[in-house]
Design a protein around this motif. Structure first.
Motif, mmCIF file in Angstrom:
data_model
loop_
_atom_site.group_PDB
_atom_site.id
_atom_site.type_symbol
_atom_site.label_atom_id
_atom_site.label_comp_id
_atom_site.label_asym_id
_atom_site.label_seq_id
_atom_site.Cartn_x
_atom_site.Cartn_y
_atom_site.Cartn_z
ATOM 1 N N GLU A 233 0.872 -8.124 0.088
ATOM 2 C CA GLU A 233 1.636 -7.798 1.239
ATOM 3 C C GLU A 233 2.269 -6.598 1.272
ATOM 4 O O GLU A 233 2.141 -5.528 2.199
ATOM 5 C CB GLU A 233 2.378 -8.937 2.098
ATOM 6 C CG GLU A 233 3.241 -8.450 3.273
ATOM 7 C CD GLU A 233 2.421 -8.252 4.386
ATOM 8 O OE1 GLU A 233 2.733 -7.468 5.202
ATOM 9 O OE2 GLU A 233 1.108 -8.610 4.553
ATOM 10 N N ARG B 268 -0.008 -3.437 1.375
ATOM 11 C CA ARG B 268 -0.564 -3.364 2.660
ATOM 12 C C ARG B 268 0.469 -2.624 3.378
ATOM 13 O O ARG B 268 0.257 -1.862 4.368
ATOM 14 C CB ARG B 268 -0.760 -4.588 3.324
ATOM 15 C CG ARG B 268 -2.035 -5.301 2.561
ATOM 16 C CD ARG B 268 -2.652 -6.568 3.514
ATOM 17 N NE ARG B 268 -3.358 -6.023 4.591
ATOM 18 C CZ ARG B 268 -4.254 -6.831 5.368
ATOM 19 N NH1 ARG B 268 -4.593 -7.943 4.780
ATOM 20 N NH2 ARG B 268 -5.036 -6.099 6.187
ATOM 21 N N ARG C 76 -0.526 0.660 5.078
ATOM 22 C CA ARG C 76 -0.525 0.732 6.467
ATOM 23 C C ARG C 76 0.723 2.071 7.043
ATOM 24 O O ARG C 76 0.450 2.497 8.305
ATOM 25 C CB ARG C 76 0.262 -0.554 7.156
ATOM 26 C CG ARG C 76 0.009 -0.878 8.578
ATOM 27 C CD ARG C 76 0.721 -2.097 9.068
ATOM 28 N NE ARG C 76 -0.196 -3.378 8.090
ATOM 29 C CZ ARG C 76 0.434 -4.038 7.625
ATOM 30 N NH1 ARG C 76 1.782 -4.180 7.918
ATOM 31 N NH2 ARG C 76 -0.039 -5.080 6.981
ATOM 32 N N GLU D 232 -6.114 -3.342 3.447
ATOM 33 C CA GLU D 232 -5.669 -2.628 4.598
ATOM 34 C C GLU D 232 -6.569 -1.490 5.100
ATOM 35 O O GLU D 232 -6.664 -1.016 6.114
ATOM 36 C CB GLU D 232 -4.250 -1.886 4.222
ATOM 37 C CG GLU D 232 -3.575 -1.668 5.230
ATOM 38 C CD GLU D 232 -3.046 -2.434 6.237
ATOM 39 O OE1 GLU D 232 -3.080 -2.350 7.515
ATOM 40 O OE2 GLU D 232 -2.863 -3.745 5.907
ATOM 41 N N GLU E 28 -9.717 -2.942 6.642
ATOM 42 C CA GLU E 28 -9.246 -3.546 8.131
ATOM 43 C C GLU E 28 -9.254 -2.258 9.046
ATOM 44 O O GLU E 28 -9.576 -2.484 10.280
ATOM 45 C CB GLU E 28 -7.868 -4.359 8.058
ATOM 46 C CG GLU E 28 -7.485 -4.851 9.499
ATOM 47 C CD GLU E 28 -6.280 -5.698 9.169
ATOM 48 O OE1 GLU E 28 -5.399 -5.612 9.849
ATOM 49 O OE2 GLU E 28 -6.525 -6.868 8.542
#
Length: 338
Positions: free
Chosen positions: A169, A172, A176, A208, A211
């Protein structure tokens, strides 16, 4: 003539000065509920006044408790593992425990077994394992530990014993942030291939990017050092077909910044850079580094809380990964369209 050595005060000295039996002093030291508050305070006042320090080995023989937590760690001077160890020591000390630490020289089964055998010979009551490689944890699970234990790993393979910052996380969050700034060509300089944290951060980068339906590149495998970040930067910047870099730790980000300056490029004008860890120096890089902060103090507190819960017959089942925090500084900016 040599001066006579001053004898350290013992439990009978404390008893005599407090006007109680040495058994009463022992009960105070072992936090017995049968001692009246005024007696307890009188004994504690004498202990403080004379500087008495209990003999831990003798207490362990009497109480069958060592008040010791073992730590099995690998040979590493990196910021993350070292800071985790410091945080665990502080939390253990606050809870009235001390640490017995042993460092394994290699990540193989024999070294792990030898380290674990040594800690068990110290009559530890619980165990914390800090290691960067999966094979260390494989060895731990094959061995009979025999005491409550917690591993600081982020593989998610053993949620009942593991505790960690969510490395994936964190990665990410970093990627992001760059995507939100308009960057689409983002490189990742990873840590060593056999490190758990490096693999998790690499997966975060890939997840990430996928996505966001952006092109992913094969991560560059590094070694955590600023030296590697510098030379990787000199090579990668010759082509400069990217506008941002997510580095697996702050030291490699520092080296990459150095390479940018040497090649006449500005950060973040030409290249945006994000690191990971938020080492104390990160806020003073030139420019100050955008990075992902891990709460090592919370890791230490929760690791000890989990172990104390198990020792007290009240297992703390809160093994949820700790969420990291993105720290935005001056090394990132919106992409410049040229």
């Amino acid at each position: 003539m040599e001066p006579e050595k001053v004898r350290a005060p013992n439990i009978r000295d404390v008893a005599r000065l407090a006007g109680v039996s040495y058994q009463t002093v022992s009960r105070v030291l072992n936090d017995s509920p049968s001692i009246r508050p005024e007696t307890r305070q009188k004994v504690l006042d004498v202990i403080e006044a004379v500087g008495y320090r209990p003999n831990q080995a003798a207490r362990a023989l009497v109480t069958s408790r060592s008040r010791t937590i073992g730590v099995l760690t690998s040979q590493s001077a990196h910021y993350g593992p070292t800071t985790s160890l410091n945080a665990i020591e502080t939390a253990a000390r606050d809870a009235g425990y001390r640490l017995s630490v042993t460092t394994i020289s290699t990540a193989d089964y024999a070294s792990t077994r030898a380290g674990l055998d040594y800690l068990m010979s110290q009559s530890i009551e619980a165990l914390v394992v800090i290691a960067p490689q999966v094979r260390v944890f494989d060895a731990i699970h094959e061995l009979s530990v025999g005491v409550p234990f917690v591993t600081l790993e982020s593989t998610g393979r053993d949620p009942g014993h593991s505790l960690s910052v969510d490395q994936t996380e964190g990665a990410r969050l970093a990627v992001r942030h760059l995507i939100d700034l308009g960057h689409s060509e983002i490189l990742h300089i990873s840590g060593p291939q056999d490190w758990i944290e490096a693999e998790a951060r690499m997966q975060g980068y890939l997840q990430e990017m996928n996505e966001a339906e952006l092109r992913t590149r094969a991560p560059v495998l590094g070694d955590w050092t600023a030296h590697f970040g510098y030379y990787a930067g000199l090579e990668l910047l010759r082509f400069r077909d990217f506008t941002a870099v997510f580095c697996g730790n702050d030291q490699m980000a520092l080296g990459f910044m150095h390479a940018c300056r040497e090649m006449g490029l500005t950060v973040p004008g030409d290249i945006s850079i994000v690191g990971f860890d938020d080492i104390p120096e990160a806020a003073h890089f030139l420019p100050p580094l955008t990075t992902v902060r891990q709460n090592f103090v919370e890791i230490g507190r929760r690791a000890i809380a989990v172990l104390l819960g198990e020792l007290g017959g009240q297992p703390d089942q809160n093994h949820t990964p700790i969420t990291p925090e993105l720290i935005v500084r001056a090394s990132t900016s919106r992409v410049v369209v040229r």
